[in-house]
Design a protein around this motif. Structure first.
Motif, PDB file in Angstrom:
ATOM      1  N   MET A 111      12.010   9.272   9.677  1.00  0.00           N
ATOM      2  CA  MET A 111      10.939   9.182   8.694  1.00  0.00           C
ATOM      3  C   MET A 111       9.807   8.379   9.305  1.00  0.00           C
ATOM      4  SD  MET A 111      10.930   7.897   4.712  1.00  0.00           S
ATOM      5  CE  MET A 111      11.582   6.258   5.068  1.00  0.00           C
ATOM      6  N   ARG A 112       8.611   8.926   9.230  1.00  0.00           N
ATOM      7  CA  ARG A 112       7.440   8.262   9.778  1.00  0.00           C
ATOM      8  C   ARG A 112       6.483   7.965   8.628  1.00  0.00           C
ATOM      9  NH1 ARG A 112       5.990  11.275  14.536  1.00  0.00           N
ATOM     10  NH2 ARG A 112       5.025  12.814  13.177  1.00  0.00           N
ATOM     11  N   LEU A 113       6.225   6.685   8.423  1.00  0.00           N
ATOM     12  CA  LEU A 113       5.358   6.276   7.326  1.00  0.00           C
ATOM     13  C   LEU A 113       3.908   6.211   7.777  1.00  0.00           C
ATOM     14  CD1 LEU A 113       7.416   3.368   5.695  1.00  0.00           C
ATOM     15  CD2 LEU A 113       7.331   5.755   5.014  1.00  0.00           C
ATOM     16  N   LYS A 114       3.034   6.560   6.892  1.00  0.00           N
ATOM     17  CA  LYS A 114       1.606   6.458   7.165  1.00  0.00           C
ATOM     18  C   LYS A 114       0.955   5.683   6.022  1.00  0.00           C
ATOM     19  CE  LYS A 114       0.900  11.046   5.122  1.00  0.00           C
ATOM     20  NZ  LYS A 114       0.377  12.403   5.352  1.00  0.00           N
ATOM     21  N   GLY A 115      -0.158   5.070   6.308  1.00  0.00           N
ATOM     22  CA  GLY A 115      -0.843   4.307   5.278  1.00  0.00           C
ATOM     23  C   GLY A 115      -1.877   3.372   5.866  1.00  0.00           C
ATOM     24  N   ARG A 116      -2.592   2.712   4.967  1.00  0.00           N
ATOM     25  CA  ARG A 116      -3.631   1.768   5.373  1.00  0.00           C
ATOM     26  C   ARG A 116      -3.429   0.444   4.639  1.00  0.00           C
ATOM     27  NH1 ARG A 116      -8.367   3.671   7.775  1.00  0.00           N
ATOM     28  NH2 ARG A 116      -8.415   5.907   8.169  1.00  0.00           N
ATOM     29  N   ILE A 117      -3.540  -0.632   5.378  1.00  0.00           N
ATOM     30  CA  ILE A 117      -3.453  -1.969   4.784  1.00  0.00           C
ATOM     31  C   ILE A 117      -4.854  -2.368   4.351  1.00  0.00           C
ATOM     32  CG2 ILE A 117      -2.743  -4.351   5.173  1.00  0.00           C
ATOM     33  CD1 ILE A 117      -1.034  -3.302   7.515  1.00  0.00           C
ATOM     34  N   ASP A 118      -5.016  -2.676   3.080  1.00  0.00           N
ATOM     35  CA  ASP A 118      -6.349  -2.981   2.556  1.00  0.00           C
ATOM     36  C   ASP A 118      -7.008  -4.131   3.307  1.00  0.00           C
ATOM     37  OD1 ASP A 118      -6.090  -0.964   0.758  1.00  0.00           O
ATOM     38  OD2 ASP A 118      -5.723  -2.227  -0.982  1.00  0.00           O
ATOM     39  N   ARG A 119      -6.236  -5.197   3.523  1.00  0.00           N
ATOM     40  CA  ARG A 119      -6.839  -6.349   4.218  1.00  0.00           C
ATOM     41  C   ARG A 119      -5.767  -7.183   4.907  1.00  0.00           C
ATOM     42  NH1 ARG A 119      -9.337 -10.349   0.371  1.00  0.00           N
ATOM     43  NH2 ARG A 119      -8.413 -12.179   1.359  1.00  0.00           N
ATOM     44  N   ILE A 120      -6.055  -7.601   6.121  1.00  0.00           N
ATOM     45  CA  ILE A 120      -5.189  -8.527   6.856  1.00  0.00           C
ATOM     46  C   ILE A 120      -5.997  -9.773   7.163  1.00  0.00           C
ATOM     47  CG2 ILE A 120      -3.845  -8.911   8.951  1.00  0.00           C
ATOM     48  CD1 ILE A 120      -3.416  -5.918   9.170  1.00  0.00           C
ATOM     49  N   ASP A 121      -5.497 -10.931   6.734  1.00  0.00           N
ATOM     50  CA  ASP A 121      -6.113 -12.216   7.052  1.00  0.00           C
ATOM     51  C   ASP A 121      -5.249 -12.938   8.076  1.00  0.00           C
ATOM     52  OD1 ASP A 121      -7.815 -11.470   5.070  1.00  0.00           O
ATOM     53  OD2 ASP A 121      -7.393 -13.148   3.716  1.00  0.00           O
ATOM     54  N   LEU A 122      -5.887 -13.602   9.008  1.00  0.00           N
ATOM     55  CA  LEU A 122      -5.162 -14.311  10.064  1.00  0.00           C
ATOM     56  C   LEU A 122      -5.620 -15.757  10.161  1.00  0.00           C
ATOM     57  CD1 LEU A 122      -5.296 -11.706  12.993  1.00  0.00           C
ATOM     58  CD2 LEU A 122      -3.454 -12.023  11.310  1.00  0.00           C
ATOM     59  N   CYS A 123      -4.685 -16.606  10.554  1.00  0.00           N
ATOM     60  CA  CYS A 123      -4.999 -17.975  10.941  1.00  0.00           C
ATOM     61  C   CYS A 123      -4.407 -18.151  12.336  1.00  0.00           C
ATOM     62  CB  CYS A 123      -4.395 -18.969   9.948  1.00  0.00           C
ATOM     63  SG  CYS A 123      -4.602 -20.699  10.431  1.00  0.00           S
ATOM     64  N   CYS A 124      -5.258 -18.101  13.347  1.00  0.00           N
ATOM     65  CA  CYS A 124      -4.806 -18.131  14.739  1.00  0.00           C
ATOM     66  C   CYS A 124      -4.882 -19.550  15.293  1.00  0.00           C
ATOM     67  CB  CYS A 124      -5.649 -17.195  15.598  1.00  0.00           C
ATOM     68  SG  CYS A 124      -5.563 -15.466  15.107  1.00  0.00           S
ATOM     69  N   GLU A 125      -3.757 -20.029  15.815  1.00  0.00           N
ATOM     70  CA  GLU A 125      -3.693 -21.344  16.427  1.00  0.00           C
ATOM     71  C   GLU A 125      -3.127 -21.216  17.835  1.00  0.00           C
ATOM     72  OE1 GLU A 125      -1.690 -23.975  13.769  1.00  0.00           O
ATOM     73  OE2 GLU A 125      -3.267 -23.846  12.248  1.00  0.00           O
ATOM     74  N   GLU A 126      -2.997 -22.319  18.508  1.00  0.00           N
ATOM     75  CA  GLU A 126      -2.645 -22.296  19.927  1.00  0.00           C
ATOM     76  C   GLU A 126      -1.318 -21.598  20.186  1.00  0.00           C
ATOM     77  OE1 GLU A 126      -1.975 -25.414  23.659  1.00  0.00           O
ATOM     78  OE2 GLU A 126      -2.800 -26.126  21.762  1.00  0.00           O
TER      79      GLU A 126
END
Length: 429
Positions: free
Chosen positions: A201-216
């Motif tokens: 099974m192969r799922l398809k779709g779109r994530i409305d929004r991804i928020d990131l907090c990038c640290e070291e």
């Protein structure tokens, strides 16, 4: 016990040749029992193929009622298209306008944290105009009512974007992607699921929004799904397979970020529903602008599940003192979360991730095995039949022997978490 009327029909069937055929049909209807028959596996595979192309929304529909899924995605049935603006159309405009708005912001010299009000309104006005321009053969411009819908969309989106800007300013997370397709990312383990020796099974779709907090050494990941209705995060619905979307999106987002940052630890921060709305504020006395903003933010606070780690919570809301306006969390005087907070430790979130992956596999196998029964779910007074366009096709009637609703889980959150843990233990080799 057989009723006198049924016995009379039986006598007609046996004795009176002139009404035998009619009596036979009436008897079959009177004593009809809903069966459990489905499609043969061979037929199911001819219908769907060995690689089942699906989406999380489709699987949630299967969980709500297998027949509804079969009608839409197996038989390819659909409602007659009508030249009008429907709720789904407005939802499409919301999503498209937000995507366009974020693109304009990304190409500008501003960010979500310092975007001036005038520029925000200008970008949003342009985004809405572009979103409705060619939508539905110009349906939004063919009547005064539909033109009003454009203004309503601007008002709701204006309030939503205003809230998002303030929510971003409260923490260290930055919106890093809008309408992110995980179908384009090849061979993501979380959305390419083995269902057997040859079936997948192969799922398809779109994530409305991804928020990131990038640290070291870490990347914290937060997933947001926009909803134009009143959807709220419900662990019981997730347990029943009716709210898989957020967890699947989080799994996909984390796998994609791991590819981008292979040397860093990828930490799930939270999953959230962000309701698109322009709420009203009621008060017994005159309020200051700051008090109004406070009440509006409280009404528009995203709903979902947050990583219990204090470091994560502080990055999501660096101003949290008592009750957060940007995440479903409150803290007591000793610093621990209140009982009303929607939180879970990392190990439980990881268990939830595996549980949902197991649900996906389970539903995929059931679809390919030919399950198409009319088995709608029911939660108190709400049923999957309430807004189903195909309820007149399936013949489902709870008064008929063999037909009954599948009652949704009524366990407490603590009981559900225990059941999820037990399920994980059963899956372990």
């Amino acid at each position: 016990e057989v009723s006198p009327a049924a016995l009379e029909l039986l006598r007609c069937y046996l004795k009176r040749l002139d009404c035998r055929e009619k009596a036979k049909k009436l008897l079959e209807a009177a004593f009809w029992v809903t069966g459990e028959e489905g499609l043969q596996k061979q037929t199911s595979r001819q219908l769907y193929g060995e690689i089942l192309e699906n989406s999380v929304t489709r699987l949630e529909r299967f969980a709500a009622c297998p027949f509804a899924h079969f009608a839409v995605y197996g038989l390819k049935l659909g409602e007659r298209e009508v030249y009008q603006v429907r709720s789904a159309d407005l939802g499409n405009i919301f999503h498209r306008a937000l995507e366009l708005f974020s693109g304009k912001l990304e190409r500008s010299s501003w960010s979500w944290s310092d975007l001036p009000d005038e520029t925000r309104e200008e970008f949003l006005d342009e985004a809405v105009k572009e979103a409705v321009k060619d939508y539905g053969q110009g349906v939004f411009f063919d009547s005064a009512r539909n033109k009003y819908m454009i203004e309503r969309a601007k008002r709701i989106l204006g309030r939503t974007v205003w809230a998002v800007c303030l929510q971003v300013r409260a923490g260290k997370f930055v919106p890093a992607g809008f309408e992110v397709s995980f179908q384009a990312a090849e061979n993501l383990r979380t959305v390419n699921i083995s269902l057997g020796e040859t079936e997948r099974m192969r799922l398809k779709g779109r994530i409305d929004r991804i928020d990131l907090c990038c640290e070291e050494d870490r990347v914290y990941v937060k997933v947001v799904d926009y909803k134009s209705g009143s959807t709220s995060f419900d662990l019981a619905s997730l347990y029943d397979g009716l709210q898989l979307q957020l967890v699947v999106y989080l799994n996909a987002a984390m796998e994609m970020e791991k590819r981008l940052y292979p040397d860093k630890e990828i930490v799930p921060a939270g999953i959230f529903y962000c309701r698109l709305q322009d709420p009203l504020v009621e008060a017994d006395s005159e309020l200051t602008p700051a008090e109004i903003d406070h009440m509006l933010l409280k009404k528009m606070r995203p709903d979902g599940l947050v990583n219990l780690d204090p470091d994560v919570i502080s990055r999501l809301d660096g101003r949290l003192e008592k009750t957060s306006l940007v995440i479903p969390v409150g803290v007591k005087k000793d610093g621990t979360c209140t009982a009303a907070s929607s939180v879970a430790p990392l190990w439980q979130i990881e268990e939830l991730s595996r549980f949902v992956s197991g649900k996906l596999e389970e539903f995929g196998r059931q679809i390919l095995d030919g399950q198409i029964q009319a088995k709608p779910c029911r939660k108190r007074q709400e049923t999957a039949c309430d807004y189903c366009a195909f309820s007149h096709l399936c013949g489902f009637d709870p008064a008929v022997p063999g037909a009954s609703y599948r009652e949704q889980t009524r366990m407490s959150r603590e009981e559900i978490w225990k059941e999820i843990e037990k399920e994980e233990q059963r899956r372990e080799p």
